[in-house]
Design a protein around this motif. Sequence first.
Motif, mmCIF file in Angstrom:
data_model
loop_
_atom_site.group_PDB
_atom_site.id
_atom_site.type_symbol
_atom_site.label_atom_id
_atom_site.label_comp_id
_atom_site.label_asym_id
_atom_site.label_seq_id
_atom_site.Cartn_x
_atom_site.Cartn_y
_atom_site.Cartn_z
ATOM 1 N N LEU A 122 26.626 14.376 93.628
ATOM 2 C CA LEU A 122 27.378 13.369 94.363
ATOM 3 C C LEU A 122 28.174 12.477 93.417
ATOM 4 C CD1 LEU A 122 24.683 12.119 96.922
ATOM 5 C CD2 LEU A 122 26.404 13.911 97.233
ATOM 6 N N PRO A 123 29.362 12.043 93.863
ATOM 7 C CA PRO A 123 30.095 11.039 93.085
ATOM 8 C C PRO A 123 29.340 9.708 93.141
ATOM 9 C CG PRO A 123 31.219 11.507 95.155
ATOM 10 C CD PRO A 123 30.115 12.510 95.033
ATOM 11 N N PHE A 124 28.953 9.204 91.979
ATOM 12 C CA PHE A 124 28.036 8.073 91.947
ATOM 13 C C PHE A 124 28.608 6.818 92.595
ATOM 14 C CE2 PHE A 124 26.188 4.284 89.919
ATOM 15 C CZ PHE A 124 24.862 4.471 90.287
ATOM 16 N N GLU A 125 29.852 6.485 92.316
ATOM 17 C CA GLU A 125 30.408 5.232 92.824
ATOM 18 C C GLU A 125 30.492 5.229 94.345
ATOM 19 O OE1 GLU A 125 30.917 2.438 91.221
ATOM 20 O OE2 GLU A 125 30.109 3.446 89.447
ATOM 21 N N ILE A 126 30.806 6.376 94.934
ATOM 22 C CA ILE A 126 30.859 6.457 96.400
ATOM 23 C C ILE A 126 29.456 6.360 96.975
ATOM 24 C CG2 ILE A 126 31.412 7.952 98.361
ATOM 25 C CD1 ILE A 126 33.797 8.974 96.806
ATOM 26 N N PHE A 180 19.263 8.509 95.350
ATOM 27 C CA PHE A 180 19.985 9.307 96.342
ATOM 28 C C PHE A 180 20.666 10.504 95.671
ATOM 29 C CE2 PHE A 180 20.359 5.814 99.681
ATOM 30 C CZ PHE A 180 19.620 6.524 100.611
ATOM 31 N N CYS A 181 21.299 10.272 94.528
ATOM 32 C CA CYS A 181 21.984 11.353 93.815
ATOM 33 C C CYS A 181 21.000 12.424 93.373
ATOM 34 C CB CYS A 181 22.744 10.784 92.620
ATOM 35 S SG CYS A 181 24.202 9.803 93.049
ATOM 36 N N GLN A 182 19.847 11.992 92.886
ATOM 37 C CA GLN A 182 18.840 12.954 92.454
ATOM 38 C C GLN A 182 18.299 13.752 93.626
ATOM 39 O OE1 GLN A 182 17.974 13.513 89.105
ATOM 40 N NE2 GLN A 182 17.125 15.343 90.094
ATOM 41 N N TRP A 183 18.092 13.062 94.767
ATOM 42 C CA TRP A 183 17.609 13.763 95.956
ATOM 43 C C TRP A 183 18.617 14.809 96.420
ATOM 44 C CZ3 TRP A 183 20.059 12.829 100.866
ATOM 45 C CH2 TRP A 183 19.531 13.620 101.898
ATOM 46 N N ALA A 184 19.897 14.446 96.442
ATOM 47 C CA ALA A 184 20.932 15.390 96.877
ATOM 48 C C ALA A 184 20.973 16.611 95.966
ATOM 49 C CB ALA A 184 22.284 14.698 96.898
ATOM 50 N N LYS A 185 20.748 16.393 94.682
ATOM 51 C CA LYS A 185 20.755 17.513 93.731
ATOM 52 C C LYS A 185 19.519 18.385 93.925
ATOM 53 C CE LYS A 185 21.513 18.511 88.822
ATOM 54 N NZ LYS A 185 22.778 19.205 89.090
ATOM 55 N N LEU A 225 20.713 6.717 104.353
ATOM 56 C CA LEU A 225 20.071 8.024 104.255
ATOM 57 C C LEU A 225 20.566 8.965 105.340
ATOM 58 C CD1 LEU A 225 18.043 10.038 103.142
ATOM 59 C CD2 LEU A 225 16.260 8.894 104.477
ATOM 60 N N THR A 226 20.674 8.469 106.573
ATOM 61 C CA THR A 226 21.072 9.332 107.690
ATOM 62 C C THR A 226 22.517 9.789 107.547
ATOM 63 O OG1 THR A 226 19.520 8.134 109.112
ATOM 64 C CG2 THR A 226 21.156 9.510 110.199
ATOM 65 N N ILE A 227 23.404 8.890 107.153
ATOM 66 C CA ILE A 227 24.810 9.259 106.973
ATOM 67 C C ILE A 227 24.960 10.252 105.828
ATOM 68 C CG2 ILE A 227 27.066 8.370 106.220
ATOM 69 C CD1 ILE A 227 26.442 5.844 107.884
ATOM 70 N N LEU A 228 24.250 10.014 104.731
ATOM 71 C CA LEU A 228 24.327 10.944 103.608
ATOM 72 C C LEU A 228 23.798 12.313 104.010
ATOM 73 C CD1 LEU A 228 24.953 11.478 100.661
ATOM 74 C CD2 LEU A 228 22.688 10.586 100.071
ATOM 75 N N ASP A 229 22.713 12.349 104.738
ATOM 76 C CA ASP A 229 22.130 13.602 105.206
ATOM 77 C C ASP A 229 23.126 14.368 106.076
ATOM 78 O OD1 ASP A 229 19.935 15.321 105.154
ATOM 79 O OD2 ASP A 229 19.035 14.453 106.944
ATOM 80 N N MET A 230 23.805 13.653 106.973
ATOM 81 C CA MET A 230 24.804 14.289 107.834
ATOM 82 C C MET A 230 25.987 14.799 107.029
ATOM 83 S SD MET A 230 24.961 11.780 111.161
ATOM 84 C CE MET A 230 23.705 11.849 112.442
ATOM 85 N N ALA A 231 26.396 14.014 106.015
ATOM 86 C CA ALA A 231 27.555 14.405 105.211
ATOM 87 C C ALA A 231 27.281 15.663 104.399
ATOM 88 C CB ALA A 231 27.958 13.261 104.284
ATOM 89 N N LEU A 232 26.041 15.834 103.967
ATOM 90 C CA LEU A 232 25.723 16.926 103.065
ATOM 91 C C LEU A 232 25.556 18.269 103.761
ATOM 92 C CD1 LEU A 232 23.310 15.107 100.602
ATOM 93 C CD2 LEU A 232 25.637 15.884 100.155
#
Length: 201
Positions: free
Chosen positions: A160-164, A148-153, A16-23
Amino acid sequence: MENITAEQLKLRLRSLTILDMALTSDEWLRLMSAGREGDLIWHIFDNGGGDRMWIYIKGSSIVIKGFDHESELNQLAAAIPNFGFFEKTFRGMPSVLIRLFEQDELDETTFCLWTTDGGETWVENPAENTDGGKDWLMGYLTDDAEEFCQWAKDYYGKDLPFEITKKLVSDGKLSNDELKALGASDEALQEIEEYEKIWAL
């Protein structure tokens, strides 16, 4: 709470933290902040709307404490605070864990649970008829890539690219190229590198 081990929780926090930083490189937009002080690793969730969650990891001990400002258990919003709620909520918690929080942080509590054996057993003194926002706040600590993908949207308006995303959830880390595919800037890549160091110390 589900039977989650310390290692499973750490993996979810990293994801979660890495995804948050990436976005986003804008810290004020992020849900998660994190750091390390000695053997204490901390993560704080803050949605900017008055809801927070603290996750403190100290050896085999972990505390997850949350505050749903709309919950009926929010004593800061009560005309007459029920101090018995706090006594019950923290009953049995080792003092070494209670001392991790400032008094104003303790006041911001609608649920709390902890473990001292790496997640083999969790302790909670739940209120009756309400979970104090536990289910939805802890729902962010998911291992479901689709969530995670739904949250990012929903939160960032990004697809988000699902496989990554799935790899991030399973491994808790990605290559720089994969992080860039999620949208990470060069600044974010540096922040993620620094974040990963807190787990390596």
